[in-house]
Design an enzyme around this catalytic site. Structure first.
Site, short mmCIF file in Angstrom:
data_model
loop_
_atom_site.label_atom_id
_atom_site.label_comp_id
_atom_site.label_asym_id
_atom_site.label_seq_id
_atom_site.Cartn_x
_atom_site.Cartn_y
_atom_site.Cartn_z
N ASP A 8 112.92 53.62 46.80
CA ASP A 8 114.08 54.53 46.66
C ASP A 8 114.11 55.68 47.67
OD1 ASP A 8 114.42 52.85 44.53
OD2 ASP A 8 114.41 54.40 42.98
N ASP A 46 117.82 52.35 44.34
CA ASP A 46 118.51 52.68 43.09
C ASP A 46 120.00 52.48 43.38
OD1 ASP A 46 117.87 53.58 40.44
OD2 ASP A 46 118.60 55.61 40.92
N HIS A 48 123.44 52.34 41.34
CA HIS A 48 124.18 52.45 40.09
C HIS A 48 125.68 52.26 40.28
CE1 HIS A 48 120.62 53.93 38.12
NE2 HIS A 48 120.56 55.05 38.82
N HIS A 52 127.65 55.39 35.45
CA HIS A 52 126.47 54.81 34.80
C HIS A 52 126.04 55.67 33.60
CE1 HIS A 52 122.16 53.49 34.59
NE2 HIS A 52 122.76 52.34 34.80
N HIS A 81 124.09 59.96 40.83
CA HIS A 81 123.28 59.73 42.03
C HIS A 81 123.27 58.24 42.37
CE1 HIS A 81 120.52 58.80 38.74
NE2 HIS A 81 119.92 57.98 39.59
N LYS A 106 118.12 48.01 41.85
CA LYS A 106 117.91 48.20 40.41
C LYS A 106 118.87 49.26 39.88
CE LYS A 106 114.42 51.61 41.32
NZ LYS A 106 115.11 52.72 40.68
N CYS A 151 110.37 56.52 39.45
CA CYS A 151 110.39 55.14 39.93
C CYS A 151 109.05 54.67 40.47
CB CYS A 151 111.50 54.95 40.94
SG CYS A 151 113.09 55.02 40.10
#
Ligand code: VGL
Ligand code: ZN
Length: 204
Positions: A8, A46, A48, A52, A81, A106, A151
């Site tokens: 990330d 990451d 999203h 989310h 984010h 993810k 993470c």
């Protein structure tokens, strides 16, 4: 066979980003140097959808860093984010990607968060990373990136569960919260994970 996982390293986790990790940018030059010591490098992102459910903005009346129950998990509510397609979700241009074999994304399920790069927080879906690594004969996993207390930490715990020898390169990560990182570190070491310094690899 060992792999280096770049976790990330995205603009929203870097200074100036929506969920900036203090000094998050300071680890990038070191991570670039480390890569050539590994036969395999993968990165994670990451990623999203907008709105989310891990975002405080999706819960009227809640503030950033409040918590709420999501499924069986007590969810920390984050600022918006790493929204798919935005600048904040991009991997840093300072990060060398030439040796990155694959990028695992993810946090795409709109209602479930995912700190670990192996499984979501509810253990409902896997990213396929574990099978990918096992298929390549990987036995040792080395983890760097952001954030150390989320993470990176949860990925290390899952890597141990998946049966990999697991190393966190301590000076290759930065936490959101220093105390949270110390607690995470203790948990990882208790499960058999190890913390090392990049110097031990760079001097090989
Ligand atoms: C992360 C909080 C929310 C991380 C991702 O990459 O550590 N932390 N989403
Ligand atoms: Zn996230």
């Amino acid at each position: 066979m060992k792999v280096l996982i770049l976790t990330d390293i995205q603009y929203d986790f870097l200074p100036g980003g929506a969920l900036a990790v203090p000094e998050g940018d300071s680890i990038i030059p070191k991570i670039n140097k480390l890569q050539k010591y590994f036969p395999m490098v993968v990165a994670t992102q990451d990623w999203h959808p907008a709105h989310h459910l891990s975002f405080a903005s999706a819960h009227p009346g809640k503030k950033v860093f409040d918590t709420t129950q999501l499924g069986d998990t007590e969810q920390i509510l984050w600022p918006d984010h790493c929204v798919q397609g935005t600048k904040g979700a991009e991997l840093s241009q300072e990060l060398s990607l030439n040796r990155v074999a694959a990028i695992f994304r993810k946090g795409m399920h709109p209602e479930i968060d995912s700190y670990s790069t192996f499984h979501d927080n509810e253990y409902k879906n896997s990213t396929g990373l574990s099978d990918f690594l096992k298929g390549k004969g990987v036995k040792e996993v080395y983890i760097v990136g952001l954030a150390g207390d989320f993470c990176v930490g949860f990925s290390a715990l899952d890597a141990i569960k998946e049966g990999f020898s697991t190393f966190v390169i301590e000076d290759g990560t930065k936490p959101i919260d220093k105390e949270g990182f110390e607690q995470m570190k203790a948990k990882i070491m208790k499960q058999g994970g190890k913390f090392i310094q990049s110097s031990s690899i760079l001097s090989e």
